[in-house]
Design a protein around this motif. Structure first.
Motif, PDB file in Angstrom:
ATOM      1  N   GLN A  35      -6.354   4.256  -7.368  1.00 30.43           N
ATOM      2  CA  GLN A  35      -6.966   4.645  -5.910  1.00 30.43           C
ATOM      3  C   GLN A  35      -7.970   3.432  -5.488  1.00 30.43           C
ATOM      4  O   GLN A  35      -7.903   3.188  -4.300  1.00 30.43           O
ATOM      5  CB  GLN A  35      -8.046   5.901  -6.285  1.00 30.43           C
ATOM      6  CG  GLN A  35      -7.183   7.000  -6.672  1.00 30.43           C
ATOM      7  CD  GLN A  35      -6.677   7.856  -5.123  1.00 30.43           C
ATOM      8  OE1 GLN A  35      -6.748   7.210  -4.056  1.00 30.43           O
ATOM      9  NE2 GLN A  35      -6.122   8.891  -5.259  1.00 30.43           N
ATOM     10  N   VAL A  36      -8.800   2.794  -6.346  1.00 29.84           N
ATOM     11  CA  VAL A  36      -9.659   1.696  -6.168  1.00 29.84           C
ATOM     12  C   VAL A  36      -8.526   0.594  -5.358  1.00 29.84           C
ATOM     13  O   VAL A  36      -9.056   0.038  -4.258  1.00 29.84           O
ATOM     14  CB  VAL A  36     -10.237   1.254  -7.468  1.00 29.84           C
ATOM     15  CG1 VAL A  36     -10.926  -0.152  -6.854  1.00 29.84           C
ATOM     16  CG2 VAL A  36     -11.437   2.217  -7.530  1.00 29.84           C
TER      17      VAL A  36
ATOM     18  N   ASP B 104      -7.335   1.286  -1.968  1.00 34.45           N
ATOM     19  CA  ASP B 104      -8.646   1.295  -1.102  1.00 34.45           C
ATOM     20  C   ASP B 104      -8.819  -0.411  -0.717  1.00 34.45           C
ATOM     21  O   ASP B 104      -9.009  -0.461   0.396  1.00 34.45           O
ATOM     22  CB  ASP B 104      -9.817   1.799  -1.772  1.00 34.45           C
ATOM     23  CG  ASP B 104     -10.872   1.839  -0.799  1.00 34.45           C
ATOM     24  OD1 ASP B 104     -11.100   2.217   0.391  1.00 34.45           O
ATOM     25  OD2 ASP B 104     -12.185   1.282  -1.060  1.00 34.45           O
TER      26      ASP B 104
ATOM     27  N   ASN C 276       0.718  -1.237  -0.008  1.00 34.72           N
ATOM     28  CA  ASN C 276       0.010   0.065  -0.011  1.00 34.72           C
ATOM     29  C   ASN C 276       0.880   1.245  -0.003  1.00 34.72           C
ATOM     30  O   ASN C 276       0.662   2.244  -0.756  1.00 34.72           O
ATOM     31  CB  ASN C 276      -1.070   0.042   1.063  1.00 34.72           C
ATOM     32  CG  ASN C 276      -1.948   0.967   0.927  1.00 34.72           C
ATOM     33  OD1 ASN C 276      -2.627   1.310   0.191  1.00 34.72           O
ATOM     34  ND2 ASN C 276      -1.887   2.111   2.014  1.00 34.72           N
TER      35      ASN C 276
ATOM     36  N   LEU D 110      -6.323  -1.692   1.718  1.00 35.19           N
ATOM     37  CA  LEU D 110      -6.557  -1.059   3.067  1.00 35.19           C
ATOM     38  C   LEU D 110      -7.727  -1.591   3.729  1.00 35.19           C
ATOM     39  O   LEU D 110      -7.518  -2.209   4.937  1.00 35.19           O
ATOM     40  CB  LEU D 110      -6.902   0.402   3.136  1.00 35.19           C
ATOM     41  CG  LEU D 110      -5.870   1.331   2.800  1.00 35.19           C
ATOM     42  CD1 LEU D 110      -6.356   2.971   2.505  1.00 35.19           C
ATOM     43  CD2 LEU D 110      -4.793   1.400   3.892  1.00 35.19           C
ATOM     44  N   GLN D 111      -8.741  -2.115   2.980  1.00 35.77           N
ATOM     45  CA  GLN D 111      -9.797  -2.916   3.455  1.00 35.77           C
ATOM     46  C   GLN D 111      -9.273  -4.320   3.989  1.00 35.77           C
ATOM     47  O   GLN D 111      -9.571  -4.861   4.740  1.00 35.77           O
ATOM     48  CB  GLN D 111     -11.073  -3.118   2.517  1.00 35.77           C
ATOM     49  CG  GLN D 111     -11.547  -1.794   2.355  1.00 35.77           C
ATOM     50  CD  GLN D 111     -12.807  -1.900   1.215  1.00 35.77           C
ATOM     51  OE1 GLN D 111     -13.529  -2.711   1.246  1.00 35.77           O
ATOM     52  NE2 GLN D 111     -12.989  -1.061   0.192  1.00 35.77           N
TER      53      GLN D 111
END
Length: 113
Positions: free
Chosen positions: A96-97, A100, A58, A103-104
């Motif tokens: 960006q997706v 994300d 990330n 991170l999830q």
């Protein structure tokens, strides 16, 4: 028993019981050596390692996103064709997706730790 033998015996017992050392800290204060260990079951250790790996990934993608964002604010970017600019914007949004989702996944793993 020597210190080394005690330490090796400890390691064998940890492995035999299906645990894993995930962190070792060593200090030498006033000529006295001390050790501390963080120990987890194999599944937790695997989740911990994966969360660390995903965090590094990330950080890398965040760096790429920032560099692309900075480039998209330059005169050089504005001189690109409309199609190239559109493709870079699509790339930026996809990154960006991706970040994300990473991170999830990290959050899910950390909830299990």
């Amino acid at each position: 028993m020597t210190k080394e033998e005690i330490f090796n015996d400890f390691i064998k017992k940890v492995k035999w019981d299906h645990f894993q050392i995930i962190n070792v800290c060593r200090s030498n204060r006033d000529n006295v050596q001390s050790f501390s260990f963080d120990i987890a079951d194999k599944q937790t250790a695997t989740n911990f390692e994966l969360a660390n790996k995903l965090s590094k990934e990330n950080a890398e993608i965040a760096g790429r996103i920032n560099r692309l964002d900075e480039f998209m604010d330059t005169e050089e970017y504005r001189h690109l064709s409309d199609k190239e600019q559109r493709l870079m914007l699509i790339q930026y949004n996809a990154m960006q997706v991706y970040a994300d989702v990473l991170l999830q996944r990290i959050d899910e793993l950390e909830e299990r730790l």
